[in-house]
Design a protein around this motif. Structure first.
Motif, PDB file in Angstrom:
ATOM      1  N   MET A  24       0.834  -1.205   0.000  1.00  0.00           N
ATOM      2  CA  MET A  24       0.000   0.000   0.000  1.00  0.00           C
ATOM      3  C   MET A  24       0.866   1.252   0.000  1.00  0.00           C
ATOM      4  N   ARG A  25       1.936   1.210   0.783  1.00  0.00           N
ATOM      5  CA  ARG A  25       2.826   2.379   0.829  1.00  0.00           C
ATOM      6  C   ARG A  25       3.434   2.645  -0.540  1.00  0.00           C
ATOM      7  N   GLN A  26       3.823   1.537  -1.214  1.00  0.00           N
ATOM      8  CA  GLN A  26       4.419   1.730  -2.521  1.00  0.00           C
ATOM      9  C   GLN A  26       3.397   2.326  -3.474  1.00  0.00           C
ATOM     10  N   ARG A  27       2.136   1.939  -3.304  1.00  0.00           N
ATOM     11  CA  ARG A  27       1.113   2.523  -4.171  1.00  0.00           C
ATOM     12  C   ARG A  27       0.921   4.004  -3.871  1.00  0.00           C
ATOM     13  N   VAL A  28       1.040   4.357  -2.591  1.00  0.00           N
ATOM     14  CA  VAL A  28       0.965   5.783  -2.246  1.00  0.00           C
ATOM     15  C   VAL A  28       2.117   6.530  -2.918  1.00  0.00           C
ATOM     16  N   ALA A  29       3.307   5.929  -2.872  1.00  0.00           N
ATOM     17  CA  ALA A  29       4.464   6.573  -3.501  1.00  0.00           C
ATOM     18  C   ALA A  29       4.234   6.733  -5.004  1.00  0.00           C
ATOM     19  N   ILE A  30       3.647   5.722  -5.608  1.00  0.00           N
ATOM     20  CA  ILE A  30       3.351   5.809  -7.042  1.00  0.00           C
ATOM     21  C   ILE A  30       2.323   6.920  -7.288  1.00  0.00           C
ATOM     22  N   ALA A  31       1.315   6.980  -6.417  1.00  0.00           N
ATOM     23  CA  ALA A  31       0.296   8.028  -6.551  1.00  0.00           C
ATOM     24  C   ALA A  31       0.944   9.414  -6.453  1.00  0.00           C
ATOM     25  N   ILE A  32       1.906   9.554  -5.544  1.00  0.00           N
ATOM     26  CA  ILE A  32       2.594  10.844  -5.404  1.00  0.00           C
ATOM     27  C   ILE A  32       3.324  11.191  -6.703  1.00  0.00           C
ATOM     28  N   ALA A  33       3.933  10.170  -7.320  1.00  0.00           N
ATOM     29  CA  ALA A  33       4.645  10.421  -8.576  1.00  0.00           C
ATOM     30  C   ALA A  33       3.686  10.876  -9.677  1.00  0.00           C
ATOM     31  N   LEU A  34       2.461  10.379  -9.615  1.00  0.00           N
ATOM     32  CA  LEU A  34       1.494  10.717 -10.668  1.00  0.00           C
ATOM     33  C   LEU A  34       0.849  12.086 -10.468  1.00  0.00           C
ATOM     34  N   LEU A  35       0.955  12.623  -9.230  1.00  0.00           N
ATOM     35  CA  LEU A  35       0.192  13.810  -8.845  1.00  0.00           C
ATOM     36  C   LEU A  35       0.252  14.958  -9.841  1.00  0.00           C
ATOM     37  N   ASN A  36       1.451  15.289 -10.292  1.00  0.00           N
ATOM     38  CA  ASN A  36       1.595  16.461 -11.149  1.00  0.00           C
ATOM     39  C   ASN A  36       1.666  16.101 -12.634  1.00  0.00           C
ATOM     40  N   GLU A  37       1.209  14.893 -12.944  1.00  0.00           N
ATOM     41  CA  GLU A  37       1.205  14.410 -14.326  1.00  0.00           C
ATOM     42  C   GLU A  37       2.518  14.693 -15.049  1.00  0.00           C
ATOM     43  N   PRO A  38       3.583  14.034 -14.605  1.00  0.00           N
ATOM     44  CA  PRO A  38       4.916  14.310 -15.155  1.00  0.00           C
ATOM     45  C   PRO A  38       5.074  13.822 -16.598  1.00  0.00           C
ATOM     46  N   ASP A  39       6.099  14.351 -17.271  1.00  0.00           N
ATOM     47  CA  ASP A  39       6.413  13.901 -18.628  1.00  0.00           C
ATOM     48  C   ASP A  39       7.278  12.651 -18.595  1.00  0.00           C
ATOM     49  N   LEU A  40       7.980  12.491 -17.444  1.00  0.00           N
ATOM     50  CA  LEU A  40       8.891  11.351 -17.325  1.00  0.00           C
ATOM     51  C   LEU A  40       8.793  10.786 -15.919  1.00  0.00           C
ATOM     52  N   ILE A  41       8.623   9.478 -15.835  1.00  0.00           N
ATOM     53  CA  ILE A  41       8.620   8.825 -14.525  1.00  0.00           C
ATOM     54  C   ILE A  41       9.766   7.820 -14.492  1.00  0.00           C
ATOM     55  N   ILE A  42      10.569   7.924 -13.435  1.00  0.00           N
ATOM     56  CA  ILE A  42      11.620   6.938 -13.232  1.00  0.00           C
ATOM     57  C   ILE A  42      11.143   6.024 -12.116  1.00  0.00           C
ATOM     58  N   ALA A  43      10.859   4.775 -12.451  1.00  0.00           N
ATOM     59  CA  ALA A  43      10.304   3.856 -11.461  1.00  0.00           C
ATOM     60  C   ALA A  43      11.368   2.838 -11.085  1.00  0.00           C
ATOM     61  N   ASP A  44      11.877   2.930  -9.863  1.00  0.00           N
ATOM     62  CA  ASP A  44      12.963   2.057  -9.423  1.00  0.00           C
ATOM     63  C   ASP A  44      12.381   0.837  -8.718  1.00  0.00           C
ATOM     64  N   GLU A  45      12.232  -0.232  -9.425  1.00  0.00           N
ATOM     65  CA  GLU A  45      11.638  -1.472  -8.898  1.00  0.00           C
ATOM     66  C   GLU A  45      10.386  -1.209  -8.080  1.00  0.00           C
ATOM     67  N   PRO A  46       9.420  -0.535  -8.635  1.00  0.00           N
ATOM     68  CA  PRO A  46       8.288  -0.126  -7.808  1.00  0.00           C
ATOM     69  C   PRO A  46       7.344  -1.259  -7.458  1.00  0.00           C
ATOM     70  N   THR A  47       7.448  -2.388  -8.129  1.00  0.00           N
ATOM     71  CA  THR A  47       6.436  -3.425  -7.890  1.00  0.00           C
ATOM     72  C   THR A  47       6.984  -4.635  -7.146  1.00  0.00           C
ATOM     73  N   THR A  48       8.244  -4.592  -6.746  1.00  0.00           N
ATOM     74  CA  THR A  48       8.832  -5.773  -6.102  1.00  0.00           C
ATOM     75  C   THR A  48       8.086  -6.169  -4.837  1.00  0.00           C
ATOM     76  N   ALA A  49       7.599  -5.166  -4.091  1.00  0.00           N
ATOM     77  CA  ALA A  49       6.965  -5.469  -2.811  1.00  0.00           C
ATOM     78  C   ALA A  49       5.488  -5.844  -2.965  1.00  0.00           C
TER      79      ALA A  49
END
Ligand SMILES: Nc1ncnc2c1ncn2[C@@H]1O[C@H](COP(=O)(O)OP(=O)(O)OP(=O)(O)O)[C@@H](O)[C@H]1O
Ligand code: SF4
Ligand SMILES: [Mg+2]
Lengths: 327, 316
Positions: free
Chosen positions: A162-187
């Motif tokens: 759930m925390r990782q999903r919150v972190a992903i949600a934070i990354a999406l907040l400002n609708e970026p042009d580039l997302i760097i996802a460092d092993e975001p789904t391992t957990a």
């Protein structure tokens, strides 16, 4: 898909840690492009420099590390020339990063809504209600049930996934042009992982967000990425489209990796099955860094191979690539 | 429960301790008085009875809020102490505030820029704050600011204003100027302590992933320091400072004596001189109560600051 200039274009990036024992060349001459709406998979075993590459792009390499050379062009402009304030406004806004360890990325003493709203307010002059509404939407998008209530929770009230999903949600907040996802789904468990991967892909296709997906897991990359860069000891050793590289690996290292995955569908495999260990990046001896573990090594490999085009759209850093058979 | 046990044990220790120290009769009575007079005084004071009886009597009365009468002033000891508490508390609170106001910013700065000249100066000074004896620094302060420069007064509380019937110095300019030096003197040790705590906390927390993530979100440095960092270092700082508050009250004896600050610290020193047993006992009992109360308050504060503790408590 691309309209000329790629969203991100990294050229000859070199990031070294100037430690007391000597320079650790964590990233040494890395080049790649990510076009609008495309997903680049960055794979390699532990310590190969994947995370450092990501941190170099957003300008957050920990001291004593420093980008010592190369270019990082975002929509054509070199980020290494930007001043601190311009770089700050870019981070979390146009370029977002999701960290490897979900347990540690959220501040334990601040509520989720605080940590999300501040991310919006750092870049946009909107009122708090608007920011809060965006936060709620973002939580909903990553599949967090009853986001309205969860906004008031503290990080320790969430599971790791759930925390990782919150972190992903934070990354999406400002609708970026580039997302760097460092092993975001391992957990995350398999279902959620699938959901996140699906969402990520959809996001890129629909909004044109470019993405760098760092992972150990070849199965994840296989279903998600357009291109793959394989890193070894701070360098890219093989680059190509996802199908080409996974079906016909030509670098001995990649070849070993794919061979070590029993079937392409088996998931969760870590890329540590090749005999031997990653060499220490401190004072790496000259010549090919994979030499000690490579079944094809010979005297030629005492010199350093350059990365070169091996076939149409394929690059490899090796004197004796697997070009003969289809592998 | 535990707290009341602590208080009971302390009362016993205090009572025994004070009885061993000396015979107040020697101090109170004119050396030329005859034996009859001496006996009369002794029985008046209840000193002729066996020690355990004296203790029982003491506990019985203490439960009624009566800790005996001062041998010297002839007033209830408790009343004397209570009258002197506000001055001491004012001094201790002022010292505590100084420790926070000076200690945290200096410590955080030193933690953020550990290799800078300023940081090194701050840390060197904090070592002085730890090692120089309070009374010596107090005397130096008086010599420099009161005697040489003549900018700040060195004795007493200055003009006071009554708040709910209690005189307070901090509400008048004159009172504040009287408060400044003794409060600073008393807080030097705590300032140093807070500097060290904040610096250590800062150095640990800046390396946390969540600070890096906050930067990755593009937050401004000011917000990262004031919110993300500060909230985390406040937890240990407040806990330790809270526990140290009792120490401030206890240590104020030295400062109060040097600066002639009319608090209970000065009262106790005078009473020890005069072997005024009930006052000494009453003081020690009050201080024990204070420590116990402070520990309770700190526990509560701690859970307010740290959501992890707070929510655990709710569950259990
Ligand atoms: N703070 C540091 N000081 C010195 N060397 C460092 C530091 N951080 C990273 N490195 C070096 O950089 C190399 C690459 O690290 P990086 O974190 O990029 O690996 P990675 O590919 O992300 O591995 P993993 O899959 O385990 O996350 C490491 O082997 C290490 O030697
Ligand atoms: S260059 Fe030589 S040692 Fe390096 S991977 Fe190719 S064959 Fe192996
Ligand atoms: Mg990593």
């Amino acid at each position: 898909m691309s309209d000329g200039v790629p969203t991100l274009s990294v050229r000859d990036l070199r990031t070294h840690f100037l430690t007391k024992a000597g320079a650790v060349k964590a990233v040494d001459g890395v080049s790649f492009d990510v076009a609008k709406g495309r997903i680049l998979g960055l794979v390699g075993e532990s310590g190969s420099g994947k995370s450092v590459t990501g941190f170099s792009i957003i300008g957050l390499v920990d001291p004593p590390g420093r980008v010592v050379g190369g270019e990082i062009r975002y929509n054509g402009a070199n980020l290494l020339d930007l001043d601190d304030e311009a770089m700050r406004d870019l981070r979390g806004n146009r370029v977002a990063m999701i960290f490897q360890d979900p347990m540690m990325t959220l501040n334990p003493v601040l509520r989720i809504d605080t940590q999300m709203v501040e991310t919006v307010l750092a870049h946009h002059e909107v009122d708090k209600a608007t920011a809060l509404a965006r936060a709620r939407d973002a939580l909903g998008r990553v599949g967090i049930p009853s986001p309205e209530e969860r906004l008031h929770a503290y990080p320790h009230q969430f599971s790791g996934g759930m925390r990782q999903r919150v972190a992903i949600a934070i990354a999406l907040l400002n609708e970026p042009d580039l997302i760097i996802a460092d092993e975001p789904t391992t957990a995350l468990d398999v279902t959620i992982q699938g959901q996140i991967l699906f969402e990520a892909q959809k996001l890129c296709r629909e909004t044109g967000t470019a993405m760098i997906w760092i992972t150990h897991d070849l199965a994840v990359v296989a279903g998600l990425a357009d291109e793959i860069c394989v890193m070894y000891a701070g360098r890219i050793v093989e680059k190509g489209t996802v199908d080409e590289v996974l079906d016909r690996p030509i670098h001995p290292y990649t070849h070993g990796l794919i061979g070590s995955v029993p079937s392409h569908n088996s998931r969760g495999r870590r890329l540590t099955q090749i005999p031997g260990m990653t060499p220490s990046l401190l004072n790496l001896p000259p010549g090919c860094a994979f030499r000690e573990r490579c079944p094809r090594a010979d005297e030629a490999c005492l010199a350093e191979p350059e990365i070169a085009e091996a076939a149409a759209g394929r690059e490899v850093r090796c004197f004796h690539p697997h070009l003969e058979a289809g592998a | 429960m535990q707290s009341s046990l602590v208080v009971l044990v302390m009362s016993l220790l205090v009572f025994i301790g004070v009885n061993i120290v000396g015979n107040p009769v020697d101090m109170l009575i004119n050396p030329e008085a005859d034996q009859e007079e001496i006996d009369r005084v002794i029985s008046d004071l209840g000193l002729d009875r066996p020690v355990h009886e004296q203790y029982g009597y003491f506990v019985f009365n203490a439960l009624k809020g009566d800790l005996g009468k001062s041998f010297i002033y002839g007033e209830p000891a408790l009343k004397l102490i209570v009258q002197h508490i506000p001055a001491t508390l004012e001094l201790a609170v002022a010292a505590l505030l100084m420790a926070i106001v000076f200690g945290i910013p200096l410590g955080v700065y030193a933690g953020l820029k550990p290799d800078s000249k300023t940081a090194k100066t701050i840390m060197a000074t904090s070592i002085l704050g730890f090692s120089l004896p309070t009374f010596w620094v107090g005397i130096m302060m008086i010599m420099v600011f009161a005697v040489q420069l003549g900018v700040l007064p060195s004795t007493g509380r200055g003009d006071t204003v009554d708040v709910l019937g209690v005189p307070m110095s901090f509400l008048t300019l004159d009172g504040l100027s009287h408060l400044f030096l003794p409060a600073l003197n008393l807080s030097l040790f705590k300032i140093s302590l807070v500097i060290r705590l904040s610096r250590a906390g800062t150095r640990e927390i800046v390396h946390m992933d969540y600070i890096k993530f906050a930067r990755a979100k593009g937050l401004r440095q000011g917000r990262i320091v004031m919110v993300h960092l500060m909230k985390n270092i406040m937890i240990p700082v407040v806990t330790v400072l809270g526990l140290e508050f009792g120490g401030l009250v206890a240590f104020s004896t030295v400062t109060e004596t040097v600066f002639a600050w009319p608090g209970m610290g000065k009262l106790i020193i005078d009473s020890i001189h005069n072997l005024d047993r009930p006052v000494v006992v009453a003081y020690l009992m009050i201080v024990v109560l204070l420590f116990v109360t402070i520990n309770l308050v700190v526990d509560v504060l701690y859970s307010v600051l740290d959501p992890r503790v707070r929510l655990q408590d709710q569950k259990s």
